[in-house]
Write a protein that holds these residues in place. Sequence first.
Motif, PDB file in Angstrom:
ATOM      1  N   TYR A  54       0.858  -1.185   0.000  1.00  0.00           N
ATOM      2  CA  TYR A  54       0.000   0.000   0.000  1.00  0.00           C
ATOM      3  C   TYR A  54       0.895   1.236   0.000  1.00  0.00           C
ATOM      4  O   TYR A  54       1.978   1.241   0.608  1.00  0.00           O
ATOM      5  N   ALA A  55       0.459   2.273  -0.686  1.00  0.00           N
ATOM      6  CA  ALA A  55       1.288   3.472  -0.844  1.00  0.00           C
ATOM      7  C   ALA A  55       0.476   4.728  -0.581  1.00  0.00           C
ATOM      8  O   ALA A  55      -0.672   4.852  -1.049  1.00  0.00           O
ATOM      9  N   HIS A  56       1.057   5.655   0.169  1.00  0.00           N
ATOM     10  CA  HIS A  56       0.490   6.971   0.420  1.00  0.00           C
ATOM     11  C   HIS A  56       1.613   7.993   0.293  1.00  0.00           C
ATOM     12  O   HIS A  56       2.799   7.653   0.391  1.00  0.00           O
ATOM     13  N   CYS A  57       1.240   9.250   0.123  1.00  0.00           N
ATOM     14  CA  CYS A  57       2.235  10.305   0.280  1.00  0.00           C
ATOM     15  C   CYS A  57       2.631  10.369   1.758  1.00  0.00           C
ATOM     16  O   CYS A  57       1.802  10.131   2.638  1.00  0.00           O
ATOM     17  N   LEU A  58       3.888  10.705   2.015  1.00  0.00           N
ATOM     18  CA  LEU A  58       4.322  10.875   3.398  1.00  0.00           C
ATOM     19  C   LEU A  58       3.650  12.094   4.025  1.00  0.00           C
ATOM     20  O   LEU A  58       3.418  13.094   3.344  1.00  0.00           O
ATOM     21  N   PRO A  59       3.337  12.052   5.314  1.00  0.00           N
ATOM     22  CA  PRO A  59       2.865  13.261   5.992  1.00  0.00           C
ATOM     23  C   PRO A  59       4.003  14.282   6.081  1.00  0.00           C
ATOM     24  O   PRO A  59       5.147  13.906   6.360  1.00  0.00           O
ATOM     25  N   ASN A  60       3.698  15.532   5.823  1.00  0.00           N
ATOM     26  CA  ASN A  60       4.650  16.628   6.030  1.00  0.00           C
ATOM     27  C   ASN A  60       5.907  16.542   5.168  1.00  0.00           C
ATOM     28  O   ASN A  60       6.902  17.192   5.470  1.00  0.00           O
ATOM     29  N   ARG A  61       5.903  15.743   4.122  1.00  0.00           N
ATOM     30  CA  ARG A  61       7.110  15.589   3.309  1.00  0.00           C
ATOM     31  C   ARG A  61       6.778  15.814   1.840  1.00  0.00           C
ATOM     32  O   ARG A  61       6.184  14.953   1.190  1.00  0.00           O
ATOM     33  N   GLY A  62       7.120  16.970   1.297  1.00  0.00           N
ATOM     34  CA  GLY A  62       6.831  17.246  -0.096  1.00  0.00           C
ATOM     35  C   GLY A  62       7.531  16.280  -1.036  1.00  0.00           C
ATOM     36  O   GLY A  62       8.753  16.206  -1.045  1.00  0.00           O
ATOM     37  N   GLY A  63       6.757  15.540  -1.776  1.00  0.00           N
ATOM     38  CA  GLY A  63       7.295  14.594  -2.734  1.00  0.00           C
ATOM     39  C   GLY A  63       7.629  13.231  -2.165  1.00  0.00           C
ATOM     40  O   GLY A  63       7.955  12.305  -2.914  1.00  0.00           O
ATOM     41  N   GLY A  64       7.562  13.062  -0.840  1.00  0.00           N
ATOM     42  CA  GLY A  64       7.909  11.782  -0.220  1.00  0.00           C
ATOM     43  C   GLY A  64       6.792  10.766  -0.317  1.00  0.00           C
ATOM     44  O   GLY A  64       5.616  11.107  -0.359  1.00  0.00           O
ATOM     45  N   VAL A  65       7.180   9.482  -0.347  1.00  0.00           N
ATOM     46  CA  VAL A  65       6.227   8.380  -0.459  1.00  0.00           C
ATOM     47  C   VAL A  65       6.405   7.433   0.728  1.00  0.00           C
ATOM     48  O   VAL A  65       7.531   7.112   1.120  1.00  0.00           O
ATOM     49  N   GLY A  66       5.285   6.987   1.294  1.00  0.00           N
ATOM     50  CA  GLY A  66       5.302   5.988   2.352  1.00  0.00           C
ATOM     51  C   GLY A  66       4.711   4.689   1.847  1.00  0.00           C
ATOM     52  O   GLY A  66       3.743   4.688   1.079  1.00  0.00           O
ATOM     53  N   LEU A  67       5.287   3.572   2.258  1.00  0.00           N
ATOM     54  CA  LEU A  67       4.784   2.255   1.896  1.00  0.00           C
ATOM     55  C   LEU A  67       4.480   1.445   3.146  1.00  0.00           C
ATOM     56  O   LEU A  67       5.205   1.530   4.139  1.00  0.00           O
ATOM     57  N   ALA A  68       3.434   0.648   3.084  1.00  0.00           N
ATOM     58  CA  ALA A  68       3.165  -0.405   4.060  1.00  0.00           C
ATOM     59  C   ALA A  68       3.194  -1.716   3.280  1.00  0.00           C
ATOM     60  O   ALA A  68       2.423  -1.895   2.334  1.00  0.00           O
ATOM     61  N   VAL A  69       4.094  -2.609   3.651  1.00  0.00           N
ATOM     62  CA  VAL A  69       4.316  -3.838   2.896  1.00  0.00           C
ATOM     63  C   VAL A  69       4.130  -5.034   3.820  1.00  0.00           C
ATOM     64  O   VAL A  69       4.770  -5.120   4.871  1.00  0.00           O
ATOM     65  N   ILE A  70       3.260  -5.955   3.428  1.00  0.00           N
ATOM     66  CA  ILE A  70       2.925  -7.116   4.242  1.00  0.00           C
ATOM     67  C   ILE A  70       3.372  -8.368   3.509  1.00  0.00           C
ATOM     68  O   ILE A  70       2.954  -8.610   2.371  1.00  0.00           O
ATOM     69  N   ASN A  71       4.210  -9.168   4.148  1.00  0.00           N
ATOM     70  CA  ASN A  71       4.642 -10.428   3.560  1.00  0.00           C
ATOM     71  C   ASN A  71       3.950 -11.565   4.297  1.00  0.00           C
ATOM     72  O   ASN A  71       4.306 -11.903   5.423  1.00  0.00           O
ATOM     73  N   LEU A  72       2.950 -12.163   3.651  1.00  0.00           N
ATOM     74  CA  LEU A  72       2.190 -13.256   4.250  1.00  0.00           C
ATOM     75  C   LEU A  72       2.885 -14.604   4.089  1.00  0.00           C
ATOM     76  O   LEU A  72       2.508 -15.574   4.746  1.00  0.00           O
ATOM     77  N   GLY A  73       3.877 -14.667   3.209  1.00  0.00           N
ATOM     78  CA  GLY A  73       4.545 -15.935   2.913  1.00  0.00           C
ATOM     79  C   GLY A  73       5.715 -16.219   3.834  1.00  0.00           C
ATOM     80  O   GLY A  73       6.098 -15.407   4.684  1.00  0.00           O
ATOM     81  N   ASP A  74       6.331 -17.381   3.649  1.00  0.00           N
ATOM     82  CA  ASP A  74       7.465 -17.800   4.461  1.00  0.00           C
ATOM     83  C   ASP A  74       8.798 -17.309   3.911  1.00  0.00           C
ATOM     84  O   ASP A  74       9.776 -17.220   4.649  1.00  0.00           O
ATOM     85  N   GLU A  75       8.845 -16.970   2.615  1.00  0.00           N
ATOM     86  CA  GLU A  75      10.093 -16.553   1.993  1.00  0.00           C
ATOM     87  C   GLU A  75      10.234 -15.032   1.996  1.00  0.00           C
ATOM     88  O   GLU A  75       9.258 -14.300   1.863  1.00  0.00           O
ATOM     89  N   ALA A  76      11.483 -14.574   2.138  1.00  0.00           N
ATOM     90  CA  ALA A  76      11.771 -13.150   2.035  1.00  0.00           C
ATOM     91  C   ALA A  76      11.524 -12.679   0.602  1.00  0.00           C
ATOM     92  O   ALA A  76      11.764 -13.420  -0.359  1.00  0.00           O
ATOM     93  N   ARG A  77      11.047 -11.462   0.475  1.00  0.00           N
ATOM     94  CA  ARG A  77      10.780 -10.875  -0.842  1.00  0.00           C
ATOM     95  C   ARG A  77      11.421  -9.497  -0.924  1.00  0.00           C
ATOM     96  O   ARG A  77      11.461  -8.756   0.069  1.00  0.00           O
ATOM     97  N   SER A  78      11.893  -9.139  -2.100  1.00  0.00           N
ATOM     98  CA  SER A  78      12.512  -7.826  -2.278  1.00  0.00           C
ATOM     99  C   SER A  78      11.618  -6.932  -3.132  1.00  0.00           C
ATOM    100  O   SER A  78      10.891  -7.403  -4.003  1.00  0.00           O
ATOM    101  N   LEU A  79      11.721  -5.633  -2.851  1.00  0.00           N
ATOM    102  CA  LEU A  79      10.929  -4.641  -3.562  1.00  0.00           C
ATOM    103  C   LEU A  79      11.842  -3.476  -3.903  1.00  0.00           C
ATOM    104  O   LEU A  79      12.501  -2.914  -3.023  1.00  0.00           O
ATOM    105  N   PRO A  80      11.929  -3.084  -5.176  1.00  0.00           N
ATOM    106  CA  PRO A  80      12.790  -1.951  -5.537  1.00  0.00           C
ATOM    107  C   PRO A  80      12.226  -0.642  -4.981  1.00  0.00           C
ATOM    108  O   PRO A  80      11.051  -0.338  -5.152  1.00  0.00           O
TER     109      PRO A  80
END
Length: 516
Positions: free
Chosen positions: A415-441
């Motif tokens: 899930y992605a939102h703009c950061l609070p109080n940060r012009g141009g910044g992006v916040g992510l919430a990332v949930i890994n339901l699986g057993d293996e590690a996953r990478s995200l660029p």
Amino acid sequence: MKAATHSRVTTSAGLALLLLLSAPTGAKASAGLTALPATGSVDPRFLSYNIEMLEVTGGRFWRPYGSPGADRYEYRPPLNLGDRRLRAAAKALAPAYVRYSGTWANATWFADTATAPEKPPAGFDSVLTQQQWRGAIDFANATGAAIVTSFPTSPGTRDAKGVWQSDTAARWLAFTRRAGGRIAAAEFANEPNMVTLTRPPEGYTGADYRRDYASFATWLRRASPGTLLLAPGFAELGEPTRTMSKRNKSMQQFEGEELLTAELPRPDGFSFHFYGGASERCGGKIMGHSLEKALSPAWLDQLDPALARMKALRDRVAPGVPLWNTESAETACGGNPWASSFADSFRFVDTLGRSAQAGVRVFMHNTLAASDYGLLEEHDFTPRPNFWAALLWKRTMGTTVLVPPPSPAPELRIYAHCLPNRGGGVGLAVINLGDEARSLPVGGNARTWIFRAAKLDSKAITISGRTPALSTAGVISGLEGETVAGELMVPGRSIAFLAATSAGNKACRGSAGQRR
């Protein structure tokens, strides 16, 4: 929505992901987070919480698991709303709405005299004293919370013909003003579709309710024009609890248009509640709810049909009115034993992200500090895992909702939102339901906070290797997080929040709505 669908890997999204993965590391930031378009917005107080009216007055609420006794209820004295640690926890979640309501509010009488009676008057079950309500107002003012409530509807509020009268509500509202308080938003009753819980007169019909709602709405807009009107306050459940509830002959229930129609006063917010099921206290175990299923897509995704039903009803009776979820938690009846553990944080964060994506304007967690679904332990206010998830959501997920980057695997929910109080910044919430590690660029340098626990049903978590804490003096520690560059590695069965302050996202620049 199935996990594979939820990942949004459509033909075009899949092509975008392929381009991201084949680009140089430095290009991934600008090509990925920079280009995420806005898809909606939420209230600055989006993530809020309930304090049951019963906690303010004292009374019998859901008994915690492991507490001695066979009764599913346990008496609680009035909550100490002046506690330093409790206030510090609530202030950390500001800005928020605090909703003083719940089933017991339907039959609570406000004592407008300095000395409250020992027993409530006929037609009421409990008494809210002046001192208690002053304490609730002071708590809200001190913690950056705006008050939301519902009004009593029990026999004591009705005339001889069973018609609701506004005099009880008017006395309460007048005192609120004198005490320096303000009711930001209000519902007529708590969960009126569960009619029996509103203590109606015998033979009460949908037409009777609509009459009373119209009377309440007219009175509220005249008596407190600055208060938002919320309706209908519909209680929604996940399956199979929803079907089982409708078969319960001891509980009279109303359907959608029995509560609200297009001809009635139009609310400012279309309100509803959502619980995925009933806890073990209310038979949830026999309906298949279990710790082992806490991370299953079937459990997490059942929010979708409930939201679809609420949107369809809203579109028929009040098109365009924003959705407010004014009460929600793991399960009804106080939550399951694992509602206080790390296992429920996956549902909690997923529900927040999914609700914001679906257009829910406000989301209120039940409760702040009562029973197993509380964000805090109810006796010493020690934070539970969901409190830390709520706090980091507040710090990273602002009011502008973005289309999230495509997920590289179905078990990775983003899930992605703009950061609070940060012009141009992006916040992510990332949930890994699986057993293996996953990478995200994620491109250039960013800050991340990764939630982990030794066991799913543990209350002890680490956040990027540190143990978070809230001292009795109200000091928060252990949330330093860590710096990542290029990509975010999300371990199996973990939750990550990320703040990319230098993402340079055009949808996140210069937005006043990002200020908290």
